[in-house]
Every structure is written in structure tokens, then in C-alpha cells.
Scaffold this motif. Structure first.
Motif, PDB file in Angstrom:
ATOM      1  N   SER A 158      22.300  42.139 -34.808  1.00  0.00           N
ATOM      2  CA  SER A 158      21.147  42.448 -35.676  1.00  0.00           C
ATOM      3  C   SER A 158      21.178  41.643 -36.968  1.00  0.00           C
ATOM      4  N   ASP A 159      22.407  41.272 -37.407  1.00  0.00           N
ATOM      5  CA  ASP A 159      22.505  40.472 -38.632  1.00  0.00           C
ATOM      6  C   ASP A 159      22.002  39.055 -38.436  1.00  0.00           C
ATOM      7  N   THR A 160      21.855  38.615 -37.137  1.00  0.00           N
ATOM      8  CA  THR A 160      21.335  37.259 -36.888  1.00  0.00           C
ATOM      9  C   THR A 160      19.821  37.212 -36.940  1.00  0.00           C
ATOM     10  N   ALA A 161      19.196  38.332 -37.260  1.00  0.00           N
ATOM     11  CA  ALA A 161      17.728  38.345 -37.322  1.00  0.00           C
ATOM     12  C   ALA A 161      17.241  37.412 -38.413  1.00  0.00           C
ATOM     13  N   ILE A 162      16.188  36.738 -38.065  1.00  0.00           N
ATOM     14  CA  ILE A 162      15.572  35.802 -39.013  1.00  0.00           C
ATOM     15  C   ILE A 162      14.488  36.544 -39.764  1.00  0.00           C
ATOM     16  N   ALA A 163      14.485  36.382 -41.067  1.00  0.00           N
ATOM     17  CA  ALA A 163      13.492  37.075 -41.885  1.00  0.00           C
ATOM     18  C   ALA A 163      12.099  36.606 -41.524  1.00  0.00           C
ATOM     19  N   PRO A 164      11.128  37.506 -41.548  1.00  0.00           N
ATOM     20  CA  PRO A 164       9.759  37.090 -41.203  1.00  0.00           C
ATOM     21  C   PRO A 164       9.274  35.939 -42.060  1.00  0.00           C
ATOM     22  N   LYS A 165       9.691  35.952 -43.314  1.00  0.00           N
ATOM     23  CA  LYS A 165       9.256  34.873 -44.196  1.00  0.00           C
ATOM     24  C   LYS A 165       9.839  33.539 -43.744  1.00  0.00           C
ATOM     25  N   VAL A 166      11.137  33.556 -43.323  1.00  0.00           N
ATOM     26  CA  VAL A 166      11.773  32.305 -42.858  1.00  0.00           C
ATOM     27  C   VAL A 166      11.148  31.848 -41.532  1.00  0.00           C
ATOM     28  N   LEU A 167      10.901  32.824 -40.627  1.00  0.00           N
ATOM     29  CA  LEU A 167      10.284  32.468 -39.345  1.00  0.00           C
ATOM     30  C   LEU A 167       8.881  31.910 -39.562  1.00  0.00           C
ATOM     31  N   SER A 168       8.152  32.486 -40.492  1.00  0.00           N
ATOM     32  CA  SER A 168       6.816  31.955 -40.798  1.00  0.00           C
ATOM     33  C   SER A 168       6.910  30.542 -41.351  1.00  0.00           C
ATOM     34  N   SER A 169       7.946  30.310 -42.179  1.00  0.00           N
ATOM     35  CA  SER A 169       8.144  28.949 -42.709  1.00  0.00           C
ATOM     36  C   SER A 169       8.461  27.963 -41.589  1.00  0.00           C
ATOM     37  N   LEU A 170       9.291  28.421 -40.608  1.00  0.00           N
ATOM     38  CA  LEU A 170       9.639  27.542 -39.473  1.00  0.00           C
ATOM     39  C   LEU A 170       8.387  27.239 -38.649  1.00  0.00           C
ATOM     40  N   GLU A 171       7.549  28.248 -38.428  1.00  0.00           N
ATOM     41  CA  GLU A 171       6.297  28.012 -37.697  1.00  0.00           C
ATOM     42  C   GLU A 171       5.389  27.064 -38.476  1.00  0.00           C
ATOM     43  N   ALA A 172       5.400  27.178 -39.808  1.00  0.00           N
ATOM     44  CA  ALA A 172       4.588  26.258 -40.616  1.00  0.00           C
ATOM     45  C   ALA A 172       5.088  24.824 -40.469  1.00  0.00           C
ATOM     46  N   HIS A 173       6.442  24.654 -40.401  1.00  0.00           N
ATOM     47  CA  HIS A 173       6.991  23.307 -40.185  1.00  0.00           C
ATOM     48  C   HIS A 173       6.565  22.762 -38.824  1.00  0.00           C
ATOM     49  N   GLU A 174       6.559  23.631 -37.812  1.00  0.00           N
ATOM     50  CA  GLU A 174       6.158  23.200 -36.478  1.00  0.00           C
ATOM     51  C   GLU A 174       4.692  22.769 -36.482  1.00  0.00           C
ATOM     52  N   ARG A 175       3.865  23.579 -37.173  1.00  0.00           N
ATOM     53  CA  ARG A 175       2.442  23.193 -37.242  1.00  0.00           C
ATOM     54  C   ARG A 175       2.272  21.892 -38.015  1.00  0.00           C
ATOM     55  N   ALA A 176       3.053  21.702 -39.071  1.00  0.00           N
ATOM     56  CA  ALA A 176       2.929  20.460 -39.853  1.00  0.00           C
ATOM     57  C   ALA A 176       3.300  19.239 -39.008  1.00  0.00           C
ATOM     58  N   VAL A 177       4.360  19.373 -38.150  1.00  0.00           N
ATOM     59  CA  VAL A 177       4.753  18.255 -37.284  1.00  0.00           C
ATOM     60  C   VAL A 177       3.639  17.945 -36.277  1.00  0.00           C
ATOM     61  N   ALA A 178       3.070  19.040 -35.703  1.00  0.00           N
ATOM     62  CA  ALA A 178       2.006  18.824 -34.718  1.00  0.00           C
ATOM     63  C   ALA A 178       0.787  18.182 -35.362  1.00  0.00           C
ATOM     64  N   GLU A 179       0.448  18.659 -36.570  1.00  0.00           N
ATOM     65  CA  GLU A 179      -0.722  18.082 -37.245  1.00  0.00           C
ATOM     66  C   GLU A 179      -0.470  16.631 -37.620  1.00  0.00           C
ATOM     67  N   ALA A 180       0.760  16.321 -38.100  1.00  0.00           N
ATOM     68  CA  ALA A 180       1.071  14.923 -38.463  1.00  0.00           C
ATOM     69  C   ALA A 180       1.061  14.013 -37.231  1.00  0.00           C
ATOM     70  N   GLN A 181       1.577  14.560 -36.106  1.00  0.00           N
ATOM     71  CA  GLN A 181       1.589  13.759 -34.874  1.00  0.00           C
ATOM     72  C   GLN A 181       0.167  13.484 -34.405  1.00  0.00           C
ATOM     73  N   ALA A 182      -0.704  14.507 -34.558  1.00  0.00           N
ATOM     74  CA  ALA A 182      -2.097  14.301 -34.151  1.00  0.00           C
ATOM     75  C   ALA A 182      -2.771  13.260 -35.020  1.00  0.00           C
ATOM     76  N   VAL A 183      -2.489  13.291 -36.315  1.00  0.00           N
ATOM     77  CA  VAL A 183      -3.083  12.287 -37.216  1.00  0.00           C
ATOM     78  C   VAL A 183      -2.613  10.888 -36.845  1.00  0.00           C
TER      79      VAL A 183
END
Length: 873
Positions: free
Chosen positions: A396-421
Motif C-alpha cells: 500500500s505504501d507503493t501507491a502513487i499519489a493522485p496528483k503524481v499520477l495526474s502529472s504522469l498522465e499530463a507528461h504522456e499527453r504532452a509527448v503525444a501532442e508533441a509527436q503529433a505536431v
């Protein structure tokens, strides 16, 4: 001008034993919200002490500043602004008392500093023991302590004078302002020369009265001395005439001859008195011998009768005691038998009690053994559950905070958007056929389609083709590289390869957290409390118990005793003991009755025996005396001698009566006293004659008649001066009362402007309300819907609200005059409802735009929404 408190520092002041500093006070609204007993009221008291209590006073108020039980010197330091100028005051009370005031004119200490404060703040010296806010000036009205605003009161004289001076131009009169006071002060100065504040005479009136009394005293003394001189002439002639008579009496020798005759007869009388004394002594000796012999005879007769009576009583007591001896012996034996039976019953009960205790202990050991076994099983389960909980906790201590997971998803979206550009702006080339000899940037080019996001060089043998994509592709490529690096850094921080792996780990951690809650519940269920082992609920207590338990020996499968049978045996033994105790009590009671019957008889026998012994001893003592053998003959002879002595006493008494020594002595003393008095009278008359002659000689040439006449003239002059001064005093009293009446008549003119200023505030609180003020500018009544109500009859809440509003109105008028003004309210509006509280807060907030307002309150909910500068203690 406005007064702004900037900083307050207190130390050793009531509850503030340690140094406390309140800083950050601003010009507008300042709110202090703290719980009770925090020191808000003490803070206001410290401000009053710094500004208005003299540093060297030791009155009751100053003594209360010291913390209870501490012998220290309270200290207060205040920094404040007056009309934009910075001031500060520091005061030490009681121990090493001092004061220092700093301002635009420099520093001042001691009395000079106190004078500066009074002049700056418009206050006067306070001489009361407990502190008089009336002497504090405007701030005494506007700095409101707890409960001071619960009733509407008139402002003090200092504030009324300042207000009336402000309103003089409006009402067109000087009777209430400075001009009136100049006239009144001159009249008051003259009035004080003649009268006290309570209307008693003093000053010039007292001096004139004392002058008249002194003149009258002098005149009386002069008249008395003149009369005494005139009496001296007649007194000296009378004394001389009496002296001649006394001298003539002293020349007569009749008393001397009579005294000689009395002395001659005194010797005869003394001899007769001596013979009488001798005869009486002889009579007393013979009478004493007769009495002693008769007493000895009477004592012998009394002892004989007492012996006979005691012997009869002894015989009777012995016979009666012998009659109850058998009953007493039987009762004593019965007590012994009952005691033996009781001891046996108690021994049986003790044995039954021990058997019951051993049975209960055996059952207790059996129950404890079962409880220990159950505890060991629960302990094993606990260890297994805790191991599972540790594993689940790690997951349970390995749980990722929602804020950190949201940040990771934002990084994934940024990579996808940059790749599309990049893909959208890049150049695509397709190679088909044979790729032999074709290179791209020196590297053999593969068949198929390639996407170019940068400038490349393609060689075809000796020919070279340069392809450059649009300029926007370069920045998009850089943004893509940056997004890829950020995503990689975020994934590396979490220790996962991609976003999917992070989501899987997060789901695993959530499942572990759910399992962890289940395990916690199972651990709690596995560690209940155990009354047998005195074990509290919880895993820590169970572990401690098992650790301290060690290898406790188990109880064998032995047969358990029957507690019911043992209890019944115990109850049977208790009943036997109770019956034995009852039998013993009955035997003791029978013995007690026998003793009660036998004891008086024993005492009577002992008493009779003692009486017989005493009577025999007394007879033996009398009969052994030497005079007992001839007692009868000696008694008859002594009585005959007593009769002869009585005859001799009678003869001596007749001889002594003929010559009375006391009567002769009295006659001699009378003659001696008459001679002594005559001599003393002659001496006194000679002394009086000499004194009177000296008085006539000394007083005769002093002109006492002239002095008496001059003293009479001074009395008349003093009487006329007293009359003149009395007339002046009465005139000043009439003038003073006339000025007061005129002032009271004119003071009503000032009420209108004051009411107009206060009404604009009160109208917001009580719409349609008319207010009236008294002559001393105190709010007197309110009128609503045609009904007049005295302020004293209003509710506590309304009175407090009106008191605060009138203070704000007076503060506005004092501001117009340029007085230093600030408003401090300690626990204000405690009885206000919600609607009126909101209105009052709005009015206070508006007032804070013109002056500094400080609210000290413990009501967080009521003042939490108030916008202002928040101060913490």
C-alpha cells in the motif's frame, strides 16, 4: 487628530509574567479574537496604566498590577502616533518606579514626562485609589473595558467641556465653553478664599472669626487682671485681720494644761487594760483544756457506737453473700463450657473455609490454564496477521499519489501532442527499387518511407540531395525531446517503465490497502480483552502478556471439586459458630447478672469490714492516750478552774472600764489637731498676705485700665471686619450659584447638536427613533411610535448598543476639535442579536475609516467574518 497605537510590550503585569509584545496594529479596524483568560482585558488595563496611572503611585490599583504572589515591578511600553508624529512611553511601577516619554520634543522623565502625557492626551492627574476613568479625558470615554458599556452613562466633565467648546459657534453661546470657564474660574478662585467645596467657612472668613475671638480673649484677660488687682486690696486687709485672731488664740495656754492632765490619767488606764488582757488569756487556756477533754470523751463514745454498728452490718452482709455463691459458681462454669464449644465451632468453620478456598483456587487455576491456551492460539494468529499486514502495508505504501499520477498522465499527453505536431509538420520521403549506393547523412538508406524533422543530405553516387523541412518542425522536435525527457524523469522517479505499469502498481497498492483494513479488523478481533487473565484489548497487551508468561506449567486433567458442597459445608460451619456465639453470649449475660447480684453484697461486706477495723483502731488510739486513765477526774477539775477564771475576768473588766485608754487618746489627739490647725492657718495667712502685697506692687503700675479699654476697641474693630467679610462671602456664594443656574439653563442649547450627531448612527439601529439627551450630555430616553422609554428600562443589549453609538458620536466631535482619539472595545456587543450585531459591525467599520478601532473579543463565530487587521496575543 487620531491616536494610533502601534506597539504594546508588557512584562510582570498581572498574568503577563513573561515579556509579551503585541505589534502590527494599523490605523483602521484591528480585531483581536482570543479565548477567555488569554489576557485581552489585561492588555487594555496595561494601556490605561501606561497613559494615565502615575508611575510613582502605590495605590490599590497600582498594587494590583503585580502578578499574584510575585514581588516584581510591572513594566509597560507603548509606541503610538498622534497626528502622524511618533511617540513612545515606558513605565515601571512599584519597584524602581520610573517613566520615560519620547516624542517630537525629545525625551522626558519623571514628573515632566507625566505632564507631557496629560497635555498630549487631555487628561488630568488621578488621585483616586482604584483609578477614576473620568480623569482620563476623551480616552477614558472611548477605551471601554468589560461591562462598562452595559448601561448608558454621561461623559465625564473633561469630555463635556471639549464638546461644548466645539459647539459654541453652533449654538451662539459661551456659557458652556472656555469663556464661561474663565469667568467661572475667577469667581471660583475668590469663592475658595471664603468657602470650602462643601459650603463650609474657611480662609478669610475663618481668619476674621479668629481675629474677633483673639480680641475677645485679650479683652477678657485684661478685664480679669484689672478685677484681680482690685480684689487684692480687699483680700490683703481681710487676711491681716484673720492673722491677728489666730495669733491671739495661740497665746491662750488652756489646751496645754488640759493635755497634761489627760497624759497623767493615761498611765493608770493602760495598767488596768494590761490586767484585763492577762485574765482573758488565762480564761481561754482553761476553756481550751475543758473542750479538749470533753471532745476526747465524745470521740470514744462515737467510736464505740460505730464499732457495734459495723459488726452488725458485717454479719448481715456475710450471710447474704453466702446465699448467692452457688448461683455465681454455676454461671461461671457455664461460661467456660460455652467458650470451649465456641472454640471448637470456630475451628470447624476455619477448616471448611480453607477447603472452600482451596477448591476455588483449583477452579481458578483451571480457568487460567484454558485462558492461557486460548491466548497462545490468538498470539499465533496475531503473528500471522501482522506478517500479512506488513506485506500489505509495504504494497500500500507503493501507491502513487493522485496528483503524481495526474502529472504522469499530463507528461504522456504532452509527448503525444508533441509527436503529433512533429508528424504534422515533418517531410516524408519514400524510397523504392534498389537502394544500392544511396546514403542519407552518410548512412545507407533503407527502402520505405522516412519522416524527416531536420535537414538531411542524400547522396546518389556523385550527386547529393539536400532536403530541409519547414522551420516550425525544429521547435516541435525540441519540444518533443523535452517532453520525452520529462516523462522519462517522472517514470524513473516512480521506478516504472511506462504509464500502464504505474497504473497497475497503483491498483495493486489500492487492493493492498483494502486488505490492510481487513487485516486490522482481524487483528482487533484476535486481541479481545480477557477478564480471567486481567488482559486489556489490543495486540500490544497480548504480546506483552505472552512475553512475560514464559513457559507456564499447565494444570493436569484433575477432577474439580464441587464448590456447592464446599459452600454448603461452610454455611453449616457458620451456623454452628453463630449458635455457639449465641450460647456464649447467653452464658456471659447470666454470669453478668450473677455478678451484679453478688457485687453489691461483696462491696457491703468489704465496707462493713473496713468500718469495724476503723472503729477498733480509733478506740485503741484513744485508750492509749496518757490522759485517758484520769479523764473523768481531770474533766471535773478543769470545769471548776474555768468558773474561777470567769470571775477574775469580770473583776478586771470592771477596773478597765473605769479608765478608757481610747477615749483619753481621742481627747489628746483633738487638742493636738487644734494646735496644729492653728499653726497651719497662721502660716497660710502670712503666705497669702505676702502674695497679695507682691501682686499689688507688680500689677499696680502696669496701666491695666488702659489695656482693658484698648482691648475693647480691638474687639469692636474685629467685629466690624468680620461683618464686612461675611457680606463679601455671601455675595460670592450668590454669584456662584447664579452662574451655575445660567450655565444649566444654557447647557440645554448644546443638547440639540449632540443629539443630531448621535441620531445618524442610532437611526440605522432603531429606525424612526427619536432620542433625547440630559443637560450633562447623557443619553436619557428614546421615543418610538410615540412612546417614550427611559434608557435605564431598555434591555441590556440595547443599552450597550446605544452606549457604543453615542461614544462614536462623541469621538467624531472630539476629532473635529483635533483631540487625540481612538476607540477600544473589550468584549463588545455581548447581548446583541445577529441582525443588530451586523449593523453595529458596519458602523464600527465605517468609524475605523476616521480613527483607529480595536475590538477585543472571545466570540470567534460572531466576529470571524469582520474584515480588518487580525492581531494574535
Amino acid at each position: 487628530m487620531s491616536l494610533v497605537i502601534r506597539r504594546i510590550a508588557v512584562e510582570n503585569f498581572r498574568k503577563f509574567r513573561a515579556p509579551v509584545v503585541i505589534d502590527g496594529l494599523t490605523d483602521g479596524l484591528n480585531v483581536v479574537i482570543e479565548p477567555n483568560e488569554t489576557g485581552k482585558s489585561t492588555l487594555l488595563e496595561a494601556l490605561r496604566a501606561a497613559f494615565f496611572v502615575r508611575f510613582n503611585t502605590r495605590n490599590q490599583l497600582a498594587q494590583s498590577f503585580a502578578p499574584h504572589g510575585d514581588a516584581v515591578g510591572p513594566e509597560v511600553e507603548v509606541a503610538f502616533d498622534v497626528d502622524g508624529a511618533r511617540w513612545s512611553v515606558t513605565k515601571h511601577f512599584l519597584r524602581s518606579a520610573s517613566v520615560e516619554v519620547s516624542g517630537p520634543q525629545g525625551r522626558a522623565q519623571g514628573e515632566e514626562a507625566e505632564a507631557r502625557l496629560n497635555a498630549l492626551l487631555g487628561s488630568v492627574r488621578d488621585t483616586s485609589r482604584g483609578g477614576d476613568v473620568a480623569t482620563y479625558g476623551a480616552l477614558g470615554l472611548l477605551w471601554v473595558a468589560q461591562t462598562e458599556a452595559l448601561s448608558v452613562t454621561a461623559p465625564a466633565q473633561i469630555v463635556r467641556d471639549s464638546v461644548t467648546s466645539t459647539l459654541e459657534a453652533e449654538v451662539g453661546s459661551i456659557m458652556g465653553g472656555a469663556a464661561y470657564h474663565r469667568v467661572r474660574n475667577r469667581v471660583e478662585a475668590q469663592y475658595e478664599l471664603y468657602w470650602t467645596p462643601t459650603g463650609q467657612k474657611r480662609g478669610r472668613q475663618t481668619a476674621a472669626r479668629e481675629r474677633l475671638e483673639a480680641a475677645e480673649t485679650t479683652a477678657r484677660e485684661a478685664a480679669d487682671r484689672l478685677a484681680m488687682l482690685e480684689r487684692s486690696f480687699s483680700d490683703v486687709e481681710a487676711a491681716r485681720a484673720r492673722l491677728k485672731i489666730v495669733q491671739r488664740e495661740m497665746a491662750d495656754n488652756t489646751d496645754a494644761q488640759t493635755r497634761q492632765d489627760l497624759i497623767a490619767s493615761l498611765d493608770v488606764a493602760r495598767a488596768a487594760a494590761q490586767i484585763l488582757s492577762t485574765r482573758r488569756a488565762e480564761q481561754e487556756a482553761i476553756n481550751g483544756k475543758v473542750t479538749a477533754l470533753a471532745d476526747l470523751r465524745q470521740r470514744h463514745d462515737d467510736a464505740t457506737r460505730a464499732r457495734m454498728k459495723a459488726e452488725a452490718a458485717l454479719t448481715l452482709a456475710s450471710e447474704r453473700r453466702l446465699g448467692v455463691a452457688d448461683t455465681f459458681s454455676a454461671a461461671r462454669q457455664k461460661v467456660v463450657d460455652a467458650r470451649t464449644a465456641l472454640d471448637a465451632a470456630r475451628a470447624d468453620r476455619q477448616a471448611a473455609r480453607m477447603a472452600l478456598a482451596e477448591g476455588e483456587e483449583q477452579i481458578r487455576r483451571s480457568r487460567r490454564c484454558a485462558a492461557v491456551k486460548a491466548a497462545r492460539r490468538r498470539y499465533a494468529d496475531l503473528l500471522k496477521f501482522e506478517e500479512q499486514r506488513s506485506t500489505a502495508k509495504a504494497l500500500s505504501d507503493t501507491a502513487i499519489a493522485p496528483k503524481v499520477l495526474s502529472s504522469l498522465e499530463a507528461h504522456e499527453r504532452a509527448v503525444a501532442e508533441a509527436q503529433a505536431v512533429v508528424n504534422a509538420g515533418a517531410t516524408r520521403i519514400t524510397l523504392s527499387g534498389s537502394a544500392d549506393g544511396i546514403t542519407i547523412d552518410g548512412v545507407p538508406m533503407a527502402l520505405g518511407t522516412s519522416t524527416l524533422d531536420r535537414e538531411v543530405h542524400i547522396r546518389f553516387g556523385d550527386a547529393e540531395l539536400k532536403i530541409a523541412p519547414p522551420a516550425s518542425v525544429a521547435s516541435a522536435a525540441e519540444f518533443l525531446v523535452s517532453a520525452l525527457r520529462k516523462r522519462k524523469a517522472a517514470l524513473d522517479d516512480l521506478g516504472v517503465v511506462d504509464l500502464a505499469a504505474a497504473r497497475v502498481r497503483n491498483q495493486t497498492a489500492r487492493d493492498a490497502a483494502a486488505d490492510l483494513r481487513t487485516l486490522e479488523a482481524r487483528i482487533q478481533a484476535a486481541t479481545p480483552a480477557d477478564d480471567v487473565l486481567q488482559l486489556a484489548a489490543g495486540s500490544a497487551d497480548l504480546k506483552l502478556f505472552i512475553a512475560e508468561l514464559g513457559e507456564e506449567e499447565a494444570v493436569g486433567e484433575e477432577e474439580l471439586p464441587d464448590i456447592a458442597v464446599l459452600t454448603e459445608g461452610m454455611e453449616t460451619a457458620d451456623s454452628a459458630v453463630a449458635r455457639a456465639e449465641g450460647t456464649q453470649d447467653s452464658a456471659i449475660e447470666a454470669l453478668r447478672r450473677a455478678e451484679q447480684e453478688e457485687a453489691p453484697l461483696a462491696m457491703a461486706e468489704a465496707r462493713a469490714t473496713s468500718d469495724v477495723a476503723n472503729a477498733v483502731s480509733a478506740l485503741e488510739e484513744i485508750e492509749q492516750r496518757p490522759e485517758w486513765a484520769t479523764l473523768a477526774e481531770d474533766l471535773v477539775k478543769a470545769r471548776e478552774q474555768a468558773a474561777e477564771a470567769s470571775v477574775k475576768v469580770e473583776d478586771a473588766f470592771r477596773d478597765a472600764s473605769a479608765h478608757d485608754v481610747a477615749a483619753i487618746n481621742r481627747k489628746i489627739e483633738l487638742i493636738d489637731a487644734r494646735v496644729r490647725t492653728t499653726v497651719e492657718t497662721r502660716t497660710r495667712l502670712e503666705t497669702d498676705i505676702a502674695r497679695l502685697e507682691g501682686t499689688i506692687e507688680s500689677e499696680g503700675g502696669l496701666g491695666l485700665a488702659d489695656r482693658a479699654a484698648a482691648a475693647s476697641e480691638e474687639v469692636e474693630a474685629a467685629r466690624l471686619a468680620l461683618q464686612r467679610i461675611t457680606d463679601e462671602a455671601e455675595t460670592l456664594k450668590v454669584l456662584r450659584s447664579t452662574l451655575d443656574a445660567a450655565r444649566n439653563e444654557t447647557s440645554a442649547k448644546f443638547v440639540g447638536p449632540v443629539a443630531a450627531r448621535a441620531k445618524r448612527y442610532i437611526e440605522r439601529l432603531l429606525p424612526g427613533c427619536e432620542i433625547t439627551f440630559s443637560e450633562d450630555l447623557g443619553l436619557e430616553s428614546v421615543s418610538r411610535a410615540g412612546m417614550d422609554e427611559r434608557c435605564a428600562s431598555l434591555s441590556r443589549g440595547t443599552q450597550e448598543q446605544l452606549a457604543v453609538l453615542t461614544r462614536i458620536a462623541f469621538a467624531d466631535m472630539l476629532l473635529e476639535q483635533g483631540k487625540p482619539v481612538s476607540l477600544i472595545l473589550d468584549d463588545p456587543l455581548v447581548y446583541s442579536d445577529d441582525a443588530r450585531l451586523d449593523t453595529m459591525i458596519e458602523i464600527l467599520s465605517e468609524a475605523a475609516t476616521r480613527m483607529q478601532v480595536v475590538l477585543l473579543t472571545c466570540r470567534d463565530r460572531a466576529f470571524r467574518h469582520v474584515a480588518g487587521n487580525r492581531i494574535a496575543l
